[in-house]
Scaffold this motif. Structure first.
Motif, PDB file in Angstrom:
ATOM      1  N   ILE A   1      37.578 -28.262 -62.461  1.00  0.00           N
ATOM      2  CA  ILE A   1      37.189 -28.501 -63.855  1.00  0.00           C
ATOM      3  C   ILE A   1      38.451 -28.655 -64.703  1.00  0.00           C
ATOM      4  CG2 ILE A   1      35.944 -27.556 -65.855  1.00  0.00           C
ATOM      5  CD1 ILE A   1      34.174 -28.265 -63.458  1.00  0.00           C
TER       6      ILE A   1
ATOM      7  N   SER B   1      41.083 -28.455 -67.764  1.00  0.00           N
ATOM      8  CA  SER B   1      41.507 -27.299 -68.568  1.00  0.00           C
ATOM      9  C   SER B   1      40.784 -27.202 -69.895  1.00  0.00           C
ATOM     10  CB  SER B   1      43.012 -27.377 -68.824  1.00  0.00           C
ATOM     11  OG  SER B   1      43.700 -27.393 -67.612  1.00  0.00           O
ATOM     12  N   LEU B   2      40.570 -28.322 -70.553  1.00  0.00           N
ATOM     13  CA  LEU B   2      39.910 -28.272 -71.860  1.00  0.00           C
ATOM     14  C   LEU B   2      38.433 -27.933 -71.739  1.00  0.00           C
ATOM     15  CD1 LEU B   2      41.726 -31.181 -73.711  1.00  0.00           C
ATOM     16  CD2 LEU B   2      42.177 -28.723 -73.829  1.00  0.00           C
ATOM     17  N   ALA B   3      37.803 -28.340 -70.637  1.00  0.00           N
ATOM     18  CA  ALA B   3      36.412 -27.936 -70.400  1.00  0.00           C
ATOM     19  C   ALA B   3      36.347 -26.435 -70.131  1.00  0.00           C
ATOM     20  CB  ALA B   3      35.815 -28.726 -69.235  1.00  0.00           C
TER      21      ALA B   3
ATOM     22  N   TYR C   1      36.717 -24.796 -73.453  1.00  0.00           N
ATOM     23  CA  TYR C   1      35.464 -24.927 -74.212  1.00  0.00           C
ATOM     24  C   TYR C   1      34.485 -23.834 -73.794  1.00  0.00           C
ATOM     25  CZ  TYR C   1      31.026 -26.930 -75.769  1.00  0.00           C
ATOM     26  OH  TYR C   1      29.796 -27.119 -76.348  1.00  0.00           O
ATOM     27  N   LEU C   2      34.330 -23.664 -72.494  1.00  0.00           N
ATOM     28  CA  LEU C   2      33.437 -22.630 -71.988  1.00  0.00           C
ATOM     29  C   LEU C   2      33.969 -21.244 -72.341  1.00  0.00           C
ATOM     30  CD1 LEU C   2      30.987 -21.710 -70.339  1.00  0.00           C
ATOM     31  CD2 LEU C   2      32.412 -21.918 -68.287  1.00  0.00           C
TER      32      LEU C   2
ATOM     33  N   SER D   1      45.530 -31.893 -76.044  1.00  0.00           N
ATOM     34  CA  SER D   1      44.372 -31.845 -76.916  1.00  0.00           C
ATOM     35  C   SER D   1      44.646 -32.730 -78.123  1.00  0.00           C
ATOM     36  CB  SER D   1      44.118 -30.404 -77.363  1.00  0.00           C
ATOM     37  OG  SER D   1      43.050 -30.359 -78.261  1.00  0.00           O
TER      38      SER D   1
ATOM     39  N   THR E   1      44.378 -21.899 -76.490  1.00  0.00           N
ATOM     40  CA  THR E   1      43.644 -22.758 -75.556  1.00  0.00           C
ATOM     41  C   THR E   1      43.839 -22.269 -74.128  1.00  0.00           C
ATOM     42  OG1 THR E   1      43.857 -24.648 -77.048  1.00  0.00           O
ATOM     43  CG2 THR E   1      43.351 -25.139 -74.742  1.00  0.00           C
TER      44      THR E   1
END
Length: 147
Positions: A17, A19-21, A24-25, A91, A107
């Motif tokens: 997955i 990193s930004l997903a 987000y989670l 990002s 983040t």
């Protein structure tokens, strides 16, 4: 605007997955844990909840917490690697009223939380969140360093 579609959940390898997903989670997981802590702790007035939550979930607070975790060697090599992936992700946005470096640290913090959640390391996740809550409530999280 994206239309809703039927989504079938499945177990996935969190290493696959982005990193930004993960961040987000992780943002949602950490926020939900803090909200639960506040409500169970008797903070129930809507006008007070957001004010209290900010001390735990702001980019500055998260940057301070992750920095302290690293300084105290509280993280495993795996957690540090995930944090770095999140911190270094490109990002296109950043939080209001904070620097880009602070936003990147937060983040990374959120990516690590998301990774622990997806990899079902719930005890470890609970321990780190409890530690974060303790730091904030004891005034030991020096978020001023990140303003």
């Amino acid at each position: 605007m994206l239309k809703p579609k039927k989504i079938v959940e499945k177990d996935i390898d969190p290493n696959t997955i982005g990193s930004l997903a993960l961040a987000y989670l992780g943002d949602g997981v950490y926020e939900a844990a803090i909200r639960q802590h506040l409500v169970k702790g008797g903070i129930v007035r809507p006008q007070h909840l957001q004010g209290y939550a900010t001390h735990y979930v702001s980019a500055k607070a998260q940057a301070g917490l992750i920095t302290k975790m690293k300084e105290l060697n509280k993280l495993t090599a795996e957690e540090i690697a995930i944090f770095k992936r999140g911190r270094n992700a490109n990002s296109y946005t950043h939080a209001k009223n904070t620097s880009i470096s602070t936003y990147k640290l937060s983040t990374g913090f959120e990516a690590m939380i998301g990774y622990l959640y997806l990899s079902k390391q719930y005890d470890r996740l609970d321990n780190l969140i409890a530690w974060c809550i303790e730091q904030v409530e004891n005034g030991e999280n020096n978020e001023k360093r990140f303003e």
